[in-house]
Design a protein around this motif. Structure first.
Motif, PDB file in Angstrom:
ATOM      1  N   ASP A 155      17.339 -11.833 -46.547  1.00 37.13           N
ATOM      2  CA  ASP A 155      18.797 -11.809 -46.693  1.00 37.13           C
ATOM      3  C   ASP A 155      19.444 -13.173 -46.429  1.00 37.13           C
ATOM      4  O   ASP A 155      20.654 -13.318 -46.551  1.00 37.13           O
ATOM      5  CB  ASP A 155      19.408 -10.743 -45.799  1.00 37.13           C
ATOM      6  N   GLU A 159      20.336 -17.207 -47.157  1.00 39.75           N
ATOM      7  CA  GLU A 159      20.606 -18.001 -48.354  1.00 39.75           C
ATOM      8  C   GLU A 159      19.367 -18.821 -48.711  1.00 39.75           C
ATOM      9  O   GLU A 159      18.617 -19.239 -47.831  1.00 39.75           O
ATOM     10  CB  GLU A 159      21.789 -18.933 -48.115  1.00 39.75           C
ATOM     11  N   THR A 160      19.191 -19.063 -49.999  1.00 41.69           N
ATOM     12  CA  THR A 160      18.002 -19.776 -50.477  1.00 41.69           C
ATOM     13  C   THR A 160      17.844 -21.132 -49.799  1.00 41.69           C
ATOM     14  O   THR A 160      16.743 -21.497 -49.387  1.00 41.69           O
ATOM     15  CB  THR A 160      18.052 -19.948 -52.005  1.00 41.69           C
ATOM     16  N   GLN A 210      18.797 -22.111 -46.843  1.00 45.76           N
ATOM     17  CA  GLN A 210      18.330 -21.922 -45.465  1.00 45.76           C
ATOM     18  C   GLN A 210      16.854 -21.549 -45.432  1.00 45.76           C
ATOM     19  O   GLN A 210      16.103 -21.990 -44.562  1.00 45.76           O
ATOM     20  CB  GLN A 210      19.157 -20.839 -44.770  1.00 45.76           C
ATOM     21  N   ARG A 211      16.449 -20.734 -46.408  1.00 48.54           N
ATOM     22  CA  ARG A 211      15.047 -20.324 -46.470  1.00 48.54           C
ATOM     23  C   ARG A 211      14.145 -21.519 -46.770  1.00 48.54           C
ATOM     24  O   ARG A 211      13.063 -21.663 -46.176  1.00 48.54           O
ATOM     25  CB  ARG A 211      14.874 -19.241 -47.531  1.00 48.54           C
TER      26      ARG A 211
END
Length: 185
Positions: free
Chosen positions: A39, A41-42, A44-45
């Motif tokens: 869940d 944000e891309t 952050q991932r």
């Protein structure tokens, strides 16, 4: 040779370090998974994956990073996440001057099991056997990362000889003194 294998993924990025040379017993130095919340944000991932891979590079100091080559799938969203995680792994290694090798899933399966169509269970079983482990690494992403490292260690000598032969067969592109015409005005 010490190789960090990376099985890229946005949710689970498998990592495994193997040391050894072709034709000799190999040793697993570490195995795990860099996880990111689905869940988040891309961006952050991707930062979390970068931090995780950097930590593995700091701890194990590999000579090379072997990453699974992204291939086309029917699910574009999955391909994009895998490609992004793959790029982060390549960036982390390249930033440190560590060479990166890419291997397709079928190359890895063929190197480890003898069949490019092997399933994850077969790959896990062979990784367990080759590294003399008590049980297959879990999840499968971790076993796949070790398989990538093993594949590269075994294939590196042949790949190096092939690259040397190709380089020797190509004419030099750097002009020599004899081939440079002197321009006068």
């Amino acid at each position: 040779m010490r190789v960090l294998g990376v099985d890229p993924g946005l949710t689970r990025c498998g990592v495994g370090v193997v040391e050894g040379v072709a034709g000799r017993p190999l040793a697993m130095l570490g195995v795990g998974v860099v996880r990111t919340p689905a869940d988040a944000e891309t961006g952050q991932r991707l930062v979390a994956i970068e931090q995780g891979i950097d930590a593995w590079l700091d701890e194990h100091r590999p000579e090379l990073v072997a990453v699974e080559r992204v291939f086309a799938q029917h699910n574009v969203r999955t391909v994009m996440g895998t490609a992004q995680a793959s790029a982060v792994a390549m960036l982390c290694a390249s930033r440190r001057g560590i060479p990166v090798a890419l291997h397709t899933p079928s190359e890895v399966k063929a190197a480890i099991t003898g069949s490019g169509r092997a399933d994850k269970t077969q790959v896990g079983a062979m990784v367990t056997r080759l590294l003399r482990l008590d049980a297959p690494p879990k999840p499968a992403d971790a076993a796949d990362a070790l398989a990538l490292a093993i594949c590269h260690i075994w294939r590196a000598p042949a790949l190096n000889r092939l690259q040397q032969a190709q380089a020797a067969a190509r004419p030099s592109r750097i002009p020599t003194t004899a081939s440079v015409r002197k321009v006068t005005r």
